[in-house]
Scaffold this active site. Structure first.
Site, PDB file in Angstrom:
ATOM      1  CB  SER A 146      -0.875   0.015   1.258  1.00 46.89           C
ATOM      2  OG  SER A 146      -1.503   1.277   1.402  1.00 46.89           O
ATOM      3  CE1 TYR A 159      -3.845  -2.039   5.268  1.00 46.40           C
ATOM      4  CE2 TYR A 159      -3.227   0.205   4.663  1.00 46.40           C
ATOM      5  CZ  TYR A 159      -3.647  -1.064   4.305  1.00 46.40           C
ATOM      6  OH  TYR A 159      -3.846  -1.365   2.974  1.00 46.40           O
TER       7      TYR A 159
HETATM    8  P1  NAP Z   1     -11.431  -6.113   0.673  1.00 42.24           P
HETATM    9  O1  NAP Z   1     -12.430  -5.957  -0.422  1.00 42.24           O
HETATM   10  O2  NAP Z   1     -11.850  -5.851   2.071  1.00 42.24           O
HETATM   11  O3  NAP Z   1     -10.775  -7.563   0.559  1.00 42.24           O
HETATM   12  C1  NAP Z   1      -9.948  -8.071   1.567  1.00 42.24           C
HETATM   13  C2  NAP Z   1      -9.745  -9.559   1.332  1.00 42.24           C
HETATM   14  O4  NAP Z   1      -8.881 -10.075   2.374  1.00 42.24           O
HETATM   15  C3  NAP Z   1     -11.045 -10.354   1.408  1.00 42.24           C
HETATM   16  O5  NAP Z   1     -11.064 -11.352   0.423  1.00 42.24           O
HETATM   17  C4  NAP Z   1     -10.991 -10.967   2.799  1.00 42.24           C
HETATM   18  O6  NAP Z   1     -11.644 -12.195   2.913  1.00 42.24           O
HETATM   19  C5  NAP Z   1      -9.501 -11.216   2.960  1.00 42.24           C
HETATM   20  N1  NAP Z   1      -9.209 -11.349   4.375  1.00 42.24           N
HETATM   21  C6  NAP Z   1      -9.256 -10.398   5.334  1.00 42.24           C
HETATM   22  N2  NAP Z   1      -8.973 -10.931   6.541  1.00 42.24           N
HETATM   23  C7  NAP Z   1      -8.753 -12.251   6.337  1.00 42.24           C
HETATM   24  C8  NAP Z   1      -8.451 -13.345   7.186  1.00 42.24           C
HETATM   25  N3  NAP Z   1      -8.293 -13.185   8.516  1.00 42.24           N
HETATM   26  N4  NAP Z   1      -8.295 -14.574   6.640  1.00 42.24           N
HETATM   27  C9  NAP Z   1      -8.471 -14.751   5.321  1.00 42.24           C
HETATM   28  N5  NAP Z   1      -8.764 -13.752   4.451  1.00 42.24           N
HETATM   29  C10 NAP Z   1      -8.917 -12.531   4.956  1.00 42.24           C
HETATM   30  O7  NAP Z   1     -10.205  -5.108   0.430  1.00 42.24           O
HETATM   31  P2  NAP Z   1      -9.293  -4.831  -0.857  1.00 42.24           P
HETATM   32  O8  NAP Z   1      -9.243  -3.369  -1.040  1.00 42.24           O
HETATM   33  O9  NAP Z   1      -9.664  -5.699  -1.989  1.00 42.24           O
HETATM   34  O10 NAP Z   1      -7.882  -5.272  -0.242  1.00 42.24           O
HETATM   35  C11 NAP Z   1      -6.969  -6.112  -0.925  1.00 42.24           C
HETATM   36  C12 NAP Z   1      -5.567  -5.705  -0.538  1.00 42.24           C
HETATM   37  O11 NAP Z   1      -5.290  -4.415  -1.068  1.00 42.24           O
HETATM   38  C13 NAP Z   1      -5.349  -5.607   0.972  1.00 42.24           C
HETATM   39  O12 NAP Z   1      -4.096  -6.157   1.310  1.00 42.24           O
HETATM   40  C14 NAP Z   1      -5.327  -4.108   1.231  1.00 42.24           C
HETATM   41  O13 NAP Z   1      -4.551  -3.780   2.356  1.00 42.24           O
HETATM   42  C15 NAP Z   1      -4.689  -3.621  -0.062  1.00 42.24           C
HETATM   43  N6  NAP Z   1      -4.927  -2.200  -0.360  1.00 42.24           N
HETATM   44  C16 NAP Z   1      -6.200  -1.763  -0.552  1.00 42.24           C
HETATM   45  C17 NAP Z   1      -6.404  -0.415  -0.853  1.00 42.24           C
HETATM   46  C18 NAP Z   1      -7.777   0.159  -1.084  1.00 42.24           C
HETATM   47  O14 NAP Z   1      -7.879   1.390  -1.232  1.00 42.24           O
HETATM   48  N7  NAP Z   1      -8.815  -0.626  -1.158  1.00 42.24           N
HETATM   49  C19 NAP Z   1      -5.307   0.451  -0.939  1.00 42.24           C
HETATM   50  C20 NAP Z   1      -4.028  -0.048  -0.738  1.00 42.24           C
HETATM   51  C21 NAP Z   1      -3.849  -1.390  -0.465  1.00 42.24           C
HETATM   52  P3  NAP Z   1     -13.170 -12.247   3.449  1.00 42.24           P
HETATM   53  O15 NAP Z   1     -14.000 -11.847   2.275  1.00 42.24           O
HETATM   54  O16 NAP Z   1     -13.353 -13.652   3.836  1.00 42.24           O
HETATM   55  O17 NAP Z   1     -13.266 -11.271   4.573  1.00 42.24           O
END
Ligand code: NAP
Length: 264
Positions: A146, A159
């Site tokens: 990130s 985070y």
């Molecule tokens: P998201 O829609 O909330 O997806 C998060 C994913 O992680 C979900 O599939 C969730 O599974 C899984 N997860 C969370 N906790 C878990 C656990 N304890 N065990 C197994 N799986 C788990 O968020 P996203 O934005 O797609 O995030 C994907 C990545 O991008 C993350 O690493 C996040 O930090 C990074 N990121 C996101 C952004 C942003 O703006 N969105 C920016 C920078 C980086 P469940 O569905 O089962 O909960």
């Protein structure tokens, strides 16, 4: 953790196998769909089996459920992927959780869980898969970090620490793996339009930068993987603040203090 679902037959010699964590939502799901379209056989991980394979493009994937905060589930995920397909050519370590607020208001268990899911699990998964990649002399490890881990963000200290730690892990591993045939790609996203903010309990409420569609960020990652990129910034202009902070940290911090988030 439940048994894998889906056809799950071993991949043929000419096929590539990708393991994607956090594939049940947001960026992970979009990446899984993009990889399926690129011809990968998929092992998808999340906590909800149904959400993992709901998109028609993912119906053929091997779905593995479990909690990445539980070390035994992480080990079992790697073992299941290897036994389902005989190998993993690409790991996309994407799963992650956020939390926003002043550090002293953060519950200790939540901080520990965040460290486990965002940092310890990708390291453990890599340790489990890497020996097989090294034996075969080929493979790619992709980590979703990130911009918070590169620049720091007020109200997201833990985070940002998990993501900065993952970034340093990936950078170090890239150096360590030189000449082995196993390569490392880091995706550095800015703001992506996913349920991430809602799930962390603090919606994204800034007008700029505008959130990028998850499909666009996933496409950039898959292009980066195909092209052998060391790192991919999404959007690309994110390289600029990172470069400014590196070259002129004092002025950068003054500007960040003026325009950055305040949590108290
Ligand atoms: P998201 O829609 O909330 O997806 C998060 C994913 O992680 C979900 O599939 C969730 O599974 C899984 N997860 C969370 N906790 C878990 C656990 N304890 N065990 C197994 N799986 C788990 O968020 P996203 O934005 O797609 O995030 C994907 C990545 O991008 C993350 O690493 C996040 O930090 C990074 N990121 C996101 C952004 C942003 O703006 N969105 C920016 C920078 C980086 P469940 O569905 O089962 O909960």
């Amino acid at each position: 953790m439940a048994e894998p679902a889906g056809p799950g037959g071993r991949a043929g010699a000419g096929e590539r196998v990708a393991l994607v964590t956090g594939a049940s939502s947001g960026l992970g799901r979009a990446t899984a769909v993009a990889l399926a379209r690129a011809g990968y056989r998929l092992v998808l991980h999340g906590r909800d089996r149904e959400r993992l394979t709901t998109p028609p493009a993912l119906a053929e994937a091997t779905a593995v459920t479990g909690d990445l905060a539980v070390p035994a589930d992480v080990e079992r995920l790697a073992a299941t992927a290897l036994s389902a397909h005989g190998r993993v050519d690409l790991l996309v370590s994407n799963a992650g959780v956020g939390w926003s607020g002043p550090l002293e208001a953060m519950d200790g268990d939540r901080a520990a869980a965040m460290l486990a899911v965002n940092l310890a699990a990708p390291i453990a998964l890599t340790r489990a898969l890497l020996p097989h990649m090294l034996d075969r002399g080929t493979g790619r490890l992709a980590y979703v970090t990130s911009i918070a881990g590169r620049l720091g963000v007020a109200g997201e200290a833990v985070y940002a620490a998990t993501k900065g730690g993952l970034d340093a892990f990936a950078e170090s591993l890239r150096l360590e793996l030189r000449g082995t045939g196993v390569a490392v790609t880091v995706l550095v996203p800015g703001v992506v339009d996913t349920p991430f903010f809602e799930r962390r309990g603090a919606p994204y409420d800034r007008s700029r930068p505008r959130p990028l569609p998850a499909g666009r960020v996933a496409a950039a990652l898959v292009r980066g993987v195909a092209g052998g990129a060391d790192e991919v910034h999404a959007p690309r202009w994110l390289r600029l603040p990172v470069a400014v902070r590196g070259a002129a940290p004092g002025p950068y911090r003054r500007l960040a203090g003026r325009f950055g988030d305040r949590v108290r």
